[in-house]
Design a protein around this motif. Structure first.
Motif, mmCIF file in Angstrom:
data_model
loop_
_atom_site.group_PDB
_atom_site.id
_atom_site.type_symbol
_atom_site.label_atom_id
_atom_site.label_comp_id
_atom_site.label_asym_id
_atom_site.label_seq_id
_atom_site.Cartn_x
_atom_site.Cartn_y
_atom_site.Cartn_z
ATOM 1 N N ALA A 51 0.836 -1.208 0.000
ATOM 2 C CA ALA A 51 0.000 0.000 0.000
ATOM 3 C C ALA A 51 0.866 1.251 0.000
ATOM 4 C CB ALA A 51 -0.934 -0.011 1.214
ATOM 5 N N ILE A 52 1.931 1.238 0.799
ATOM 6 C CA ILE A 52 2.823 2.402 0.868
ATOM 7 C C ILE A 52 3.533 2.620 -0.469
ATOM 8 C CG2 ILE A 52 4.915 3.314 1.944
ATOM 9 C CD1 ILE A 52 4.014 1.937 4.539
ATOM 10 N N VAL A 53 4.008 1.542 -1.091
ATOM 11 C CA VAL A 53 4.683 1.661 -2.389
ATOM 12 C C VAL A 53 3.729 2.252 -3.430
ATOM 13 C CG1 VAL A 53 5.637 0.349 -4.327
ATOM 14 C CG2 VAL A 53 6.380 -0.151 -1.991
ATOM 15 N N ALA A 54 2.469 1.815 -3.409
ATOM 16 C CA ALA A 54 1.486 2.340 -4.365
ATOM 17 C C ALA A 54 1.250 3.831 -4.146
ATOM 18 C CB ALA A 54 0.172 1.570 -4.228
ATOM 19 N N ILE A 55 1.155 4.236 -2.890
ATOM 20 C CA ILE A 55 0.928 5.654 -2.580
ATOM 21 C C ILE A 55 2.124 6.501 -2.977
ATOM 22 C CG2 ILE A 55 0.595 7.301 -0.694
ATOM 23 C CD1 ILE A 55 -1.047 5.107 0.731
ATOM 24 N N VAL A 56 3.324 6.008 -2.681
ATOM 25 C CA VAL A 56 4.536 6.725 -3.085
ATOM 26 C C VAL A 56 4.576 6.886 -4.599
ATOM 27 C CG1 VAL A 56 7.056 6.559 -3.247
ATOM 28 C CG2 VAL A 56 5.917 6.076 -1.076
ATOM 29 N N THR A 57 4.224 5.818 -5.318
ATOM 30 C CA THR A 57 4.265 5.860 -6.770
ATOM 31 C C THR A 57 3.251 6.834 -7.351
ATOM 32 O OG1 THR A 57 5.045 3.571 -6.896
ATOM 33 C CG2 THR A 57 4.046 4.475 -8.880
ATOM 34 N N VAL A 58 2.049 6.874 -6.806
ATOM 35 C CA VAL A 58 1.035 7.778 -7.368
ATOM 36 C C VAL A 58 1.438 9.236 -7.153
ATOM 37 C CG1 VAL A 58 -0.542 8.135 -5.394
ATOM 38 C CG2 VAL A 58 -1.463 7.967 -7.705
ATOM 39 N N ILE A 59 2.223 9.489 -6.114
ATOM 40 C CA ILE A 59 2.724 10.845 -5.879
ATOM 41 C C ILE A 59 3.864 11.180 -6.849
ATOM 42 C CG2 ILE A 59 3.909 12.345 -4.219
ATOM 43 C CD1 ILE A 59 2.421 10.815 -1.991
ATOM 44 N N VAL A 60 4.803 10.251 -6.962
ATOM 45 C CA VAL A 60 5.978 10.485 -7.807
ATOM 46 C C VAL A 60 5.620 10.495 -9.293
ATOM 47 C CG1 VAL A 60 8.249 9.571 -8.458
ATOM 48 C CG2 VAL A 60 7.510 9.482 -6.067
ATOM 49 N N SER A 61 4.604 9.728 -9.698
ATOM 50 C CA SER A 61 4.272 9.580 -11.118
ATOM 51 C C SER A 61 3.354 10.672 -11.661
ATOM 52 C CB SER A 61 3.603 8.219 -11.346
ATOM 53 O OG SER A 61 2.346 8.158 -10.672
ATOM 54 N N ALA A 62 3.040 11.665 -10.872
ATOM 55 C CA ALA A 62 2.144 12.739 -11.321
ATOM 56 C C ALA A 62 2.628 13.337 -12.643
ATOM 57 C CB ALA A 62 2.062 13.826 -10.256
ATOM 58 N N GLY A 63 1.738 13.357 -13.624
ATOM 59 C CA GLY A 63 2.054 13.914 -14.932
ATOM 60 C C GLY A 63 2.730 12.956 -15.880
ATOM 61 N N TRP A 71 -4.651 6.266 -10.281
ATOM 62 C CA TRP A 71 -5.456 6.211 -9.060
ATOM 63 C C TRP A 71 -6.202 4.892 -8.912
ATOM 64 C CZ3 TRP A 71 -4.535 9.149 -5.118
ATOM 65 C CH2 TRP A 71 -3.945 10.391 -5.312
ATOM 66 N N LEU A 72 -6.553 4.271 -10.037
ATOM 67 C CA LEU A 72 -7.215 2.967 -9.982
ATOM 68 C C LEU A 72 -6.261 1.919 -9.426
ATOM 69 C CD1 LEU A 72 -9.543 1.018 -10.626
ATOM 70 C CD2 LEU A 72 -8.628 0.826 -12.962
ATOM 71 N N ILE A 73 -5.037 1.870 -9.976
ATOM 72 C CA ILE A 73 -4.040 0.914 -9.494
ATOM 73 C C ILE A 73 -3.731 1.155 -8.024
ATOM 74 C CG2 ILE A 73 -1.620 0.212 -9.691
ATOM 75 C CD1 ILE A 73 -1.850 0.673 -12.702
ATOM 76 N N THR A 74 -3.587 2.411 -7.653
ATOM 77 C CA THR A 74 -3.277 2.743 -6.256
ATOM 78 C C THR A 74 -4.411 2.320 -5.328
ATOM 79 O OG1 THR A 74 -1.920 4.626 -6.933
ATOM 80 C CG2 THR A 74 -2.728 4.619 -4.660
ATOM 81 N N ALA A 75 -5.634 2.638 -5.711
ATOM 82 C CA ALA A 75 -6.780 2.309 -4.862
ATOM 83 C C ALA A 75 -6.904 0.801 -4.664
ATOM 84 C CB ALA A 75 -8.063 2.867 -5.475
ATOM 85 N N LEU A 76 -6.787 0.045 -5.744
ATOM 86 C CA LEU A 76 -6.925 -1.413 -5.648
ATOM 87 C C LEU A 76 -5.813 -2.013 -4.790
ATOM 88 C CD1 LEU A 76 -7.951 -2.408 -9.295
ATOM 89 C CD2 LEU A 76 -9.415 -1.996 -7.304
ATOM 90 N N THR A 77 -4.602 -1.487 -4.942
ATOM 91 C CA THR A 77 -3.478 -2.004 -4.156
ATOM 92 C C THR A 77 -3.631 -1.659 -2.677
ATOM 93 O OG1 THR A 77 -2.027 -1.699 -6.078
ATOM 94 C CG2 THR A 77 -0.968 -2.053 -3.948
ATOM 95 N N SER A 132 5.915 -5.732 -6.539
ATOM 96 C CA SER A 132 5.204 -4.462 -6.723
ATOM 97 C C SER A 132 5.542 -3.776 -8.053
ATOM 98 C CB SER A 132 5.519 -3.504 -5.574
ATOM 99 O OG SER A 132 6.863 -3.063 -5.622
ATOM 100 N N LEU A 133 6.369 -4.378 -8.888
ATOM 101 C CA LEU A 133 6.755 -3.748 -10.152
ATOM 102 C C LEU A 133 5.560 -3.349 -11.025
ATOM 103 C CD1 LEU A 133 9.948 -5.749 -11.225
ATOM 104 C CD2 LEU A 133 9.810 -3.390 -10.385
ATOM 105 N N PRO A 134 4.544 -4.208 -11.204
ATOM 106 C CA PRO A 134 3.415 -3.768 -12.025
ATOM 107 C C PRO A 134 2.660 -2.592 -11.420
ATOM 108 C CG PRO A 134 2.943 -5.884 -10.987
ATOM 109 C CD PRO A 134 4.408 -5.621 -10.808
ATOM 110 N N VAL A 135 2.608 -2.504 -10.097
ATOM 111 C CA VAL A 135 1.958 -1.370 -9.440
ATOM 112 C C VAL A 135 2.718 -0.085 -9.749
ATOM 113 C CG1 VAL A 135 1.402 -0.349 -7.199
ATOM 114 C CG2 VAL A 135 0.979 -2.776 -7.598
#
Length: 278
Positions: A51-63, A71-77, A132-135
């Motif tokens: 869950a933490i890795v997904a949240i970090v990624t959604v922040i870093v991947s902005a744009g 957000w779909l991948i993050t929410a599901l994870t 977590s690579l696909p996330v």
């Protein structure tokens, strides 16, 4: 299909690696100082770490990717990871240390702490990052067209099936174990009638779903390694195989249950095999 932003994705991967190391270092510190050498808390960290890795990624991947997919991948994870962490935390509450970790420490020939770090913390940290690579990769790159729609639909469906199996399976087992009259008996009802490990099958289906969501771009093919690794661990590695290595000695009737029930993929139960038959 647009060019995949490899530079941004690779930056995300090393950031997540640092985060994973920090998570497991914190878990070790808590185990040694707060929990007085008890290490089963790492099982709670497992789901929460994803869950933490997904949240970090959604922040870093902005744009750098489609917002709705990120957000779909993050929410599901996050939903999957937090549910698993909470379930394991509740299951372990009030119980003694997990026998697996007791056995690992007893086998230590040198420093017990370094031994369990090598045997448990380090391997789990590496596996969590790889799985977590696909996330992570799935949150990068823009896509449109039929392929994007197809992999999204298949991914969500697989996640829903998996999440349902593990959630319902865990609830059914918890209710069974809570009934004193079932002590020492084999759980062979509900989803457990069709697979000996509905929770493990569910975990695998969840990760194949998340992997599918990353296939909107060819870079997502790397995630197939992650889904395959998770499935192997659950079916043949530290999951079902390890659990069943001793359960037959503890629960009468488990051998017959194994003979009639699928070990992983849900299937109709086979007819019982008579004793002495080949």
């Amino acid at each position: 299909m647009s060019t995949y932003p490899w530079a941004a994705a690779l930056t995300n991967l090393w950031i997540s690696a640092v985060v994973v190391v920090a998570i497991f270092a914190a878990a070790l510190l808590v185990a040694v100082t707060v929990r007085k050498g008890r290490h089963d808390g790492i099982d709670v960290v497992w789901g929460g770490g994803f869950a933490i890795v997904a949240i970090v990624t959604v922040i870093v991947s902005a744009g750098s990717g489609d917002d709705w997919r990120r957000w779909l991948i993050t929410a599901l994870t996050v939903v999957w990871g937090l549910r698993l962490a909470i379930h394991i935390g509740r299951r372990n509450h009030g119980k003694p240390e997990d026998p697996r970790y007791v056995a690992i420490i007893k086998r230590a020939k040198g420093n017990p702490l370094l031994h369990i770090v090598r045997k448990v913390y380090l391997p789990q940290a590496v596996i969590l990052w790889v799985v977590s690579l696909p996330v992570q990769l799935g949150q990068y790159g823009f896509a449109d067209g039929a392929l994007s729609v197809l992999v999204t639909v298949l991914g969500v469906l697989s996640w829903v099936v998996g999440f349902t199996f593990e959630t319902v399976g865990d609830a059914q087992l918890a209710a069974f174990m809570a009934d004193p009259s079932n002590k020492g008996q084999v759980m062979d009802r509900g989803l457990w009638r069709y697979t000996r490990h509905p929770n493990y099958f569910g975990d695998a289906a969840v990760w194949w779903g998340l992997t599918s969501l990353a296939l909107h771009h060819g870079a997502g093919l790397i995630g197939l390694i992650s889904a395959a690794l998770m499935t192997w661990l659950l079916a043949k590695g530290t999951g079902a195989k390890l659990l069943e290595s001793s359960i037959g000695r503890r629960r009468p009737g488990y051998v017959e249950y194994v003979q009639r029930t699928s070990g992983f993929i849900p299937l109709p139960p086979r007819k019982s095999i008579a004793k002495g038959s080949s």
